[in-house]
Scaffold this motif. Structure first.
Motif, PDB file in Angstrom:
ATOM      1  N   THR A   1      -9.073 -52.134   7.740  1.00  0.00           N
ATOM      2  CA  THR A   1      -7.887 -52.036   8.588  1.00  0.00           C
ATOM      3  C   THR A   1      -6.659 -51.837   7.718  1.00  0.00           C
ATOM      4  N   TRP A   2      -5.618 -51.296   8.337  1.00  0.00           N
ATOM      5  CA  TRP A   2      -4.341 -51.127   7.639  1.00  0.00           C
ATOM      6  C   TRP A   2      -3.228 -51.340   8.659  1.00  0.00           C
ATOM      7  N   GLY A   3      -2.593 -52.481   8.572  1.00  0.00           N
ATOM      8  CA  GLY A   3      -1.417 -52.764   9.385  1.00  0.00           C
ATOM      9  C   GLY A   3      -0.186 -52.660   8.509  1.00  0.00           C
ATOM     10  N   PHE A   4       0.632 -51.652   8.735  1.00  0.00           N
ATOM     11  CA  PHE A   4       1.782 -51.394   7.867  1.00  0.00           C
ATOM     12  C   PHE A   4       2.934 -52.321   8.251  1.00  0.00           C
ATOM     13  N   VAL A   5       3.407 -53.104   7.291  1.00  0.00           N
ATOM     14  CA  VAL A   5       4.494 -54.054   7.546  1.00  0.00           C
ATOM     15  C   VAL A   5       5.815 -53.289   7.638  1.00  0.00           C
ATOM     16  N   LEU A   6       6.467 -53.398   8.800  1.00  0.00           N
ATOM     17  CA  LEU A   6       7.759 -52.737   9.025  1.00  0.00           C
ATOM     18  C   LEU A   6       8.936 -53.627   8.646  1.00  0.00           C
ATOM     19  N   GLY A   7       8.739 -54.927   8.701  1.00  0.00           N
ATOM     20  CA  GLY A   7       9.809 -55.892   8.429  1.00  0.00           C
ATOM     21  C   GLY A   7       9.329 -57.277   8.836  1.00  0.00           C
ATOM     22  N   TRP A   8      10.297 -58.142   9.104  1.00  0.00           N
ATOM     23  CA  TRP A   8       9.933 -59.528   9.409  1.00  0.00           C
ATOM     24  C   TRP A   8      10.732 -60.058  10.602  1.00  0.00           C
ATOM     25  N   LYS A   9      10.027 -60.781  11.451  1.00  0.00           N
ATOM     26  CA  LYS A   9      10.649 -61.457  12.584  1.00  0.00           C
ATOM     27  C   LYS A   9      11.001 -62.886  12.183  1.00  0.00           C
ATOM     28  N   ARG A  10      11.952 -63.451  12.892  1.00  0.00           N
ATOM     29  CA  ARG A  10      12.313 -64.841  12.648  1.00  0.00           C
ATOM     30  C   ARG A  10      11.811 -65.704  13.794  1.00  0.00           C
ATOM     31  N   LEU A  11      10.979 -66.673  13.465  1.00  0.00           N
ATOM     32  CA  LEU A  11      10.488 -67.633  14.441  1.00  0.00           C
ATOM     33  C   LEU A  11      10.753 -69.035  13.922  1.00  0.00           C
TER      34      LEU A  11
ATOM     35  N   GLN B   1       0.026 -50.497  13.429  1.00  0.00           N
ATOM     36  CA  GLN B   1      -1.342 -50.135  13.047  1.00  0.00           C
ATOM     37  C   GLN B   1      -1.404 -48.708  12.523  1.00  0.00           C
ATOM     38  N   VAL B   2      -2.050 -48.563  11.362  1.00  0.00           N
ATOM     39  CA  VAL B   2      -2.274 -47.243  10.777  1.00  0.00           C
ATOM     40  C   VAL B   2      -3.764 -46.891  10.818  1.00  0.00           C
ATOM     41  N   TYR B   3      -4.606 -47.861  10.418  1.00  0.00           N
ATOM     42  CA  TYR B   3      -6.049 -47.633  10.451  1.00  0.00           C
ATOM     43  C   TYR B   3      -6.749 -48.857  11.001  1.00  0.00           C
ATOM     44  N   PRO B   4      -7.734 -48.675  11.905  1.00  0.00           N
ATOM     45  CA  PRO B   4      -8.075 -47.408  12.560  1.00  0.00           C
ATOM     46  C   PRO B   4      -6.876 -46.873  13.352  1.00  0.00           C
ATOM     47  N   PRO B   5      -6.746 -45.555  13.416  1.00  0.00           N
ATOM     48  CA  PRO B   5      -5.597 -45.012  14.135  1.00  0.00           C
ATOM     49  C   PRO B   5      -5.557 -45.529  15.572  1.00  0.00           C
TER      50      PRO B   5
ATOM     51  N   ILE C   1       2.871 -40.230   7.430  1.00  0.00           N
ATOM     52  CA  ILE C   1       2.663 -41.567   7.992  1.00  0.00           C
ATOM     53  C   ILE C   1       3.773 -42.500   7.543  1.00  0.00           C
ATOM     54  N   LEU C   2       4.160 -42.403   6.270  1.00  0.00           N
ATOM     55  CA  LEU C   2       5.245 -43.246   5.750  1.00  0.00           C
ATOM     56  C   LEU C   2       6.555 -42.953   6.473  1.00  0.00           C
ATOM     57  N   HIS C   3       6.844 -41.676   6.701  1.00  0.00           N
ATOM     58  CA  HIS C   3       8.069 -41.328   7.429  1.00  0.00           C
ATOM     59  C   HIS C   3       8.016 -41.845   8.863  1.00  0.00           C
ATOM     60  N   ALA C   4       6.832 -41.797   9.473  1.00  0.00           N
ATOM     61  CA  ALA C   4       6.679 -42.337  10.830  1.00  0.00           C
ATOM     62  C   ALA C   4       6.907 -43.849  10.828  1.00  0.00           C
ATOM     63  N   MET C   5       6.426 -44.531   9.794  1.00  0.00           N
ATOM     64  CA  MET C   5       6.637 -45.976   9.692  1.00  0.00           C
ATOM     65  C   MET C   5       8.116 -46.302   9.491  1.00  0.00           C
ATOM     66  N   GLU C   6       8.817 -45.458   8.730  1.00  0.00           N
ATOM     67  CA  GLU C   6      10.252 -45.668   8.533  1.00  0.00           C
ATOM     68  C   GLU C   6      10.999 -45.562   9.865  1.00  0.00           C
ATOM     69  N   GLN C   7      10.615 -44.583  10.691  1.00  0.00           N
ATOM     70  CA  GLN C   7      11.246 -44.425  12.001  1.00  0.00           C
ATOM     71  C   GLN C   7      10.940 -45.623  12.904  1.00  0.00           C
ATOM     72  N   LYS C   8       9.705 -46.118  12.833  1.00  0.00           N
ATOM     73  CA  LYS C   8       9.344 -47.299  13.632  1.00  0.00           C
ATOM     74  C   LYS C   8      10.139 -48.520  13.183  1.00  0.00           C
ATOM     75  N   ALA C   9      10.347 -48.651  11.867  1.00  0.00           N
ATOM     76  CA  ALA C   9      11.120 -49.783  11.353  1.00  0.00           C
ATOM     77  C   ALA C   9      12.577 -49.688  11.817  1.00  0.00           C
TER      78      ALA C   9
ATOM     79  N   PRO D   1      -3.809 -52.202   2.316  1.00  0.00           N
ATOM     80  CA  PRO D   1      -4.819 -52.191   3.381  1.00  0.00           C
ATOM     81  C   PRO D   1      -5.934 -53.198   3.106  1.00  0.00           C
ATOM     82  N   SER D   2      -6.580 -53.635   4.175  1.00  0.00           N
ATOM     83  CA  SER D   2      -7.703 -54.562   4.063  1.00  0.00           C
ATOM     84  C   SER D   2      -8.968 -53.763   3.765  1.00  0.00           C
ATOM     85  N   CYS D   3      -9.670 -54.155   2.684  1.00  0.00           N
ATOM     86  CA  CYS D   3     -10.857 -53.418   2.258  1.00  0.00           C
ATOM     87  C   CYS D   3     -12.012 -54.370   1.962  1.00  0.00           C
ATOM     88  N   ASN D   4     -13.214 -53.808   1.961  1.00  0.00           N
ATOM     89  CA  ASN D   4     -14.420 -54.491   1.518  1.00  0.00           C
ATOM     90  C   ASN D   4     -14.981 -53.765   0.314  1.00  0.00           C
TER      91      ASN D   4
END
Length: 368
Positions: free
Chosen positions: A204-214, A229-233, A300-308, A342-345
């Motif tokens: 799996t690959w969850g791309f970190v966009l930033g951080w929330k405050r809780l 989420q990046v992978y699986p798409p 994908i990186l540019h898409a993540m920047e827009q999401k952030a 990303p998370s790998c085995n």
């Protein structure tokens, strides 16, 4: 924050233009003032408080009140004259060694004890490294049967849970990184590259966009990653496969269930999306920015920047901690920190079982 973007170069140019108006004009006579923190009538601390808070706002740092600034300011001068001066001098000594190209063994770590007048010097330790290993977990005594304990009352080895984990590359340090050959490599190509070149299976690959405050139950501030989420798409629904919006729910269900083009695991998603479309009266458009296996990593990186950026505007991300990705237009590479890889085995040598890669070197992805 989430406000409109400001052209920094244009802002600086405007400020310089305003300064040009003072060209040739003499400065007014200035009178030197001795800093005095205990006289509130001289406004010294008030001035420092306002300037410090303006500076803090630029970097989303919490503001300080008058009393806190007064307390800190009272300690600054003694600190600069003692510890700060000593540390700066010692740092410069090490910088000279770096400029002169001295070997690593010539560098020193210093320990300064001003209070007891002790100054020690010793060889610098190497960077922290990561190795594969085994994590052992001993169950709680109340969860174990009576025969799980030996004569000394200790838990027998066969009842201790063991979980193997891997580090990749083995014995890597925080300075090591895996360089992706090209930013034009697709997500599928990246998966294949990890498998063929490094014997890693992408999970799996969850791309970190930033951080929330809780906050926890005690009111303690928590810094929680917010990812995409990046992978699986993510599943992308094809509007062309939706039943007509004029159908009733039963007819729509039958058409979705009977459509071989719709994968079985996605049929309920299609029905749910069709129901929303029927309520709104319009089919959803095709998402041109959806992550797919044939999408280039740089895209994908540019898409993540827009999401952030959007997450910051929507107030999801906490401004104090900012975004985890930004400024791609001014960069030639993007480095994904080790804790965000990303998370790998992988299958260790001589083993038939795959283990989780708990420690992975950071990834460097070209943007060209």
């Amino acid at each position: 924050g989430g406000g409109a973007k400001v052209d920094a170069k244009a802002a600086v140019a405007e400020l310089l233009k305003q300064l040009e108006a003072f060209s040739g004009k003499p400065l007014p006579a200035l009178e030197e003032a001795d800093f005095e923190k205990d006289d509130d009538a001289n406004f010294h601390i008030e001035f420092i408080t306002q300037c410090a808070n303006l500076r803090a706002d630029n970097y989303h740092i919490p503001n300080s009140d008058f009393q806190k600034v007064k307390l800190v300011a009272g300690r600054i001068v003694p600190a600069i004259a003692t510890t700060t001066a000593a540390v700066c001098g010692l740092v410069m000594l090490e910088l000279f060694k770096l400029v002169l190209g001295k070997p690593v063994g010539a560098f020193r770590t210093r320990q300064v004890g001003l209070a007891v007048n002790t100054y020690t010097s010793f060889e610098a330790q190497g960077p922290k490294t990561f190795r594969s290993g085994v994590e052992k977990q001993t169950p709680k005594p109340e969860e174990l049967p009576a025969d799980a304990f030996d004569a000394n009352g200790l838990v027998k080895p066969e009842y201790i849970l063991e979980e193997r984990y891997a580090a990749y590359p083995e014995n890597h340090s925080v300075w090591d990184k895996l360089r992706v050959p090209s930013g034009t490599m697709t997500l599928q190509g990246f998966k294949d590259w990890l498998k063929n070149e490094h014997k890693l299976d992408l999970k799996t690959w969850g791309f970190v966009l930033g951080w929330k405050r809780l906050e926890d139950d005690n009111g303690k501030e928590l810094r929680v990653p917010y990812s995409a989420q990046v992978y699986p798409p993510p599943v992308v629904l094809d509007p062309a496969l939706f039943p007509p919006l004029t159908d009733d729910q039963g007819a729509a269900m039958r058409k979705i269930q009977g459509d071989a083009k719709i994968p079985q695991p996605q049929k309920m998603q299609y029905l749910s999306a069709w129901q929303k479309a029927k309520q709104s009266g319009a089919l959803p458009g095709k998402d041109a920015k959806a992550i797919t296996l044939d999408m280039a990593l740089k895209d994908i990186l540019h898409a993540m920047e827009q999401k952030a950026d959007q997450a910051m505007k929507d107030g999801i991300l906490f401004p104090k901690w900012g975004k985890a990705i930004s400024g791609l237009a001014q960069r030639s590479v993007w480095v994904i920190p080790a804790e965000q890889t990303p998370s790998c085995n992988m299958k260790p040598e001589g083993s038939s079982e795959a283990v989780d890669v708990r420690h992975m070197a950071r990834l460097e992805i070209p943007l060209s």
